[in-house]
Design an enzyme around this catalytic site. Sequence first.
Site, short mmCIF file in Angstrom:
data_model
loop_
_atom_site.label_atom_id
_atom_site.label_comp_id
_atom_site.label_asym_id
_atom_site.label_seq_id
_atom_site.Cartn_x
_atom_site.Cartn_y
_atom_site.Cartn_z
N ASP A 1 -40.07 117.85 33.35
CA ASP A 1 -38.84 118.53 32.98
C ASP A 1 -37.94 117.47 32.32
O ASP A 1 -38.13 116.28 32.54
CB ASP A 1 -38.19 119.11 34.24
N ASP B 1 -33.97 117.72 31.41
CA ASP B 1 -32.60 117.55 31.93
C ASP B 1 -32.61 117.42 33.45
O ASP B 1 -33.09 118.31 34.16
CB ASP B 1 -31.72 118.73 31.50
N SER C 1 -31.98 126.97 26.53
CA SER C 1 -31.34 128.26 26.23
C SER C 1 -30.05 128.08 25.44
O SER C 1 -29.51 129.06 24.94
CB SER C 1 -31.06 129.03 27.51
MG LIG Z 1 -33.96 120.10 35.05
#
Ligand SMILES: [Mg+2]
Length: 178
Positions: free
Chosen positions: A12, A14, A57
Amino acid sequence: MNRILRPAAFLDRDGVINIDHGYTHRPQDLEFVSGAPAAIRRLNEAGYMVVVVTNQSGVARGYYGEDDVARFHAHMQRELRRVTARIDAFYSCPYHAEGIVPAYRVDHPDRKPGPGMILRALRQLPIDAGRSFMIGDLPSDMAAAAGAGVAGHRFPGGDLDDFVAGVLLQASAANRPT
Ligand SMILES: [Mg+2]
């Protein structure tokens, strides 16, 4: 199958690689999580493909464009190169069911907790899924890993290199022939 398959570390972005400032997308806002460049180099040296899988998003929400995401990733890669670390592939999901940009207003299987990005990487890259794992900071990362059939490790924060060293130790114990 005569290609050599490698294990992959799906990361992942962030909250794992860079500090999550909330819809982070400007290169000047890139701030690595403690130990992240060293962790990525450690994975490179251990023979893992390092594959980023990130929900973005902010694109669907109209905060920034896919070109901004690409620019941010290019900057991240340049910064990593300084310490001879390398990300092998980036997968990002610009969609959101409640976005305001029509083209991205889609309930898309790529969006975590969906496994779409990981499944696509498994199809497109020479990866051995059985020796691969995902590291994320959210339950949705673990759900995406489970949906794709790869192990999930939830990063609780702190130093990413310490965390990755522990994960690799577990992985090598699990893969040791008995
Ligand atoms: Mg994250």
